[in-house]
Design a protein around this motif. Structure first.
Motif, PDB file in Angstrom:
ATOM      1  N   GLY A  79      -3.487   5.880   4.520  1.00  0.00           N
ATOM      2  CA  GLY A  79      -2.480   5.187   3.727  1.00  0.00           C
ATOM      3  C   GLY A  79      -1.821   4.060   4.492  1.00  0.00           C
ATOM      4  O   GLY A  79      -1.388   3.073   3.920  1.00  0.00           O
ATOM      5  N   ASN A  80      -1.762   4.194   5.809  1.00  0.00           N
ATOM      6  CA  ASN A  80      -1.009   3.242   6.621  1.00  0.00           C
ATOM      7  C   ASN A  80      -1.606   1.845   6.613  1.00  0.00           C
ATOM      8  O   ASN A  80      -0.888   0.847   6.616  1.00  0.00           O
ATOM      9  N   GLY A  88      -3.529   0.614   4.231  1.00  0.00           N
ATOM     10  CA  GLY A  88      -3.720   0.127   2.882  1.00  0.00           C
ATOM     11  C   GLY A  88      -5.036   0.500   2.234  1.00  0.00           C
ATOM     12  O   GLY A  88      -5.350  -0.011   1.159  1.00  0.00           O
ATOM     13  N   TRP A 115      -3.172   3.728  -1.583  1.00  0.00           N
ATOM     14  CA  TRP A 115      -1.730   3.732  -1.791  1.00  0.00           C
ATOM     15  C   TRP A 115      -1.309   5.190  -1.941  1.00  0.00           C
ATOM     16  O   TRP A 115      -1.636   5.842  -2.921  1.00  0.00           O
ATOM     17  N   LYS A 164       6.608  10.313   4.033  1.00  0.00           N
ATOM     18  CA  LYS A 164       6.742   8.863   3.918  1.00  0.00           C
ATOM     19  C   LYS A 164       6.520   8.462   2.462  1.00  0.00           C
ATOM     20  O   LYS A 164       5.397   8.476   1.976  1.00  0.00           O
ATOM     21  N   THR A 213       2.601   4.711   2.420  1.00  0.00           N
ATOM     22  CA  THR A 213       1.792   4.546   3.629  1.00  0.00           C
ATOM     23  C   THR A 213       1.484   5.864   4.332  1.00  0.00           C
ATOM     24  O   THR A 213       1.022   5.860   5.474  1.00  0.00           O
ATOM     25  N   ASN A 262      -0.423   8.788   5.699  1.00  0.00           N
ATOM     26  CA  ASN A 262      -1.755   9.345   5.938  1.00  0.00           C
ATOM     27  C   ASN A 262      -1.717  10.854   5.688  1.00  0.00           C
ATOM     28  O   ASN A 262      -0.661  11.490   5.830  1.00  0.00           O
TER      29      ASN A 262
END
Length: 480
Positions: free
Chosen positions: A278-279, A281, A284, A349, A353, A355
């Motif tokens: 996720g970090n 991109g 999402w 988070k 972002t 993971n």
């Protein structure tokens, strides 16, 4: 030989839609009374890259962002359903109906993922574009095979016997009619056959899979780890194979601080085997906001039992990394003190972002402990468990028997892996689902009213009624 126009009415448009989902079978319109053209859907390197990208970006959809974590934990003593969705309450309370839309969508998602994998496995070798090398084709096929195995592993654990779709159907003519029919209207295959495909896919993928340090790709370590899990879970487990494949995993180690696994500052870390990114991109990660935050009542509310297990063990490090208490504005029948209300905290988070792990090394260490217990090596099993306990400052344990060992393995997996989507499958694999979940208790120590609903039939989900309405070859699981 010309095939009847009515048959193409059923097959035509649905065949062409298989690049989206191989389950939209009867959402059809006639396109011709003649055969549907069969052409390679992948013609260039860019076509193949886009299909591979679709495989990886799937980790941003509803199955992975919400359902996987809900299925793995809310059906157990680790979490309550939370939120206010009546369909989720059916799952949480072991009263799922075959018309439950959550069950339908997960079937559709999984077979859509499988179809994307099949597109690579079936057609990438036919690409003539010189920009796509033979080595990259082989690597793509390995990645796709690992993912196909992963998704069949999920399906067989949820439903038991499931159809085996190994061909991405893109067209039909007189020559392939029988093959296409069996792929579009498949019957269920035995659990043994499903595991045979899973194991074959994984074993064949290892040679050309990405290297172990490719944490965001379906790599060799992921293949080894899934093989270990498959051999532990299939009918008549092979514990020697579990030990072999788990031992083949290399280049990983436990992080020194447990909370670093989830703090958002240690992506692709030493303990990670494969994680969704996720970090950077790739996906999402909207799912974190489904589990954490005080703006509305979230899914996967930690249970009184889970918090008590942490507290009884003196396991403050993992408790604080797993559960976050906050004041909330709503009332709850399971947590009456809304000034001290728990949230699942590993997905913390909420900016998209986050993971999250599909497989990490502590899971494998505890699987090795399980294999050691089953093979009678109680000293070795305790040593594996104590590796995990030492990280969070807990005293070592010893094991005196298989029963004692399995109880300690299961407790350690509960503490270590809560809210990572494993508990339901751990209990099923070890044959302890009914004995443990029938005794779930509330905050006052009383057995929960719905705990008595769990029985042998509820260990498998129903085949979705919508799928059966579209495919008369699908039988139903007992009890539904």
């Amino acid at each position: 030989m010309k095939i009847n126009k009515a048959i193409y009415y059923l097959f035509g448009a649905s065949i062409l839609m298989t690049s989206i989902s191989c389950n939209d079978f009867l959402d059809t319109e006639p396109i011709t009374e003649d055969a549907v053209s069969i052409e390679n859907p992948l013609n260039t390197k860019d076509d193949a890259d886009k299909r591979m990208n679709a495989i990886y970006t799937a980790f941003g959809n509803e199955y992975w962002q919400l359902d996987y974590f809900f299925n793995g934990d809310a059906q157990t003593e680790v979490s309550y359903a939370g939120a206010d969705n009546v369909q989720n309450f059916q799952q949480d309370e072991y009263r799922i109906l075959s018309t439950n839309p959550n069950i339908e969508r997960d079937w559709k998602y999984l077979y859509g993922f499988i179809n994307n994998s099949n597109m690579i496995l079936n057609y990438v070798d036919e690409i003539k574009d010189p920009a796509l090398t033979s080595a990259r084709k082989a690597e793509m096929k390995s990645e796709a095979a690992i993912f196909r195995a992963l998704y069949y592993f999920h399906a067989v654990q949820l439903w038991g016997e499931v159809p085996l779709i190994t061909k991405a159907v893109i067209g039909v003519n007189a020559d392939n009619f029988d093959e296409v029919y069996n792929q579009v209207y498949p019957a269920r295959k035995s659990v043994q056959e499903v595991y045979e495909l899973i194991i074959s896919d994984l074993e064949n993928a290892i040679a050309n899979a990405p290297a172990e340090n490719e944490k965001y790709r379906a790599n060799k370590n992921l293949a080894y780890g899934l093989l270990a899990k498959a051999y532990a879970t299939k009918p008549n487990p092979d514990w020697a194979k579990v030990k072999q494949y788990a031992s083949n995993i290399s280049g990983v180690s436990l992080l020194p601080i447990y909370d670093q696994l989830f703090d958002g500052n240690h992506e692709a870390n030493a303990e990670s085997i494969f994680e969704a990114d996720g970090n950077a991109g790739t996906v999402w990660a909207w799912g974190a906001s489904m589990f954490y935050g005080t703006d509305w009542k979230k899914f996967n509310v930690p249970t009184n039992d889970l918090v008590k297990t942490f507290n009884d063990e003196g396991d403050t490090q993992r408790l604080n990394a797993t559960v976050k208490f906050s004041a909330v504005s709503w009332s709850d029948k399971y947590w009456t003190d809304n000034s001290h209300y728990p949230f699942m905290y590993k997905m913390r988070k909420t900016d998209g972002t986050q993971n999250f792990y599909i497989l990490r090394y502590a899971d494998i260490i505890l699987l090795q402990a399980e294999a050691a217990v089953k093979m009678g090596d109680f000293t070795g099993a305790a040593a594996y468990i104590n590796q995990v306990r030492a990280r969070v400052g807990l005293t070592p344990i010893s094991i005196s028997s298989e029963t004692d060992g399995m109880q300690k393995v299961l407790k350690e997996r509960k503490l270590e892996l809560a809210f990572e989507g494993h508990r339901w499958f751990d209990l099923k694999r070890t044959g302890t689902t009914i004995s443990i979940l029938s005794q779930q208790k509330d905050e006052t120590g009383n057995v929960l009213p719905y705990a008595s609903n769990i029985n042998q039939n509820r260990l498998l989900w129903p085949i979705p009624q919508g799928r059966r309405d579209n495919n008369q070859n699908l039988t139903q699981n007992p009890g539904y």
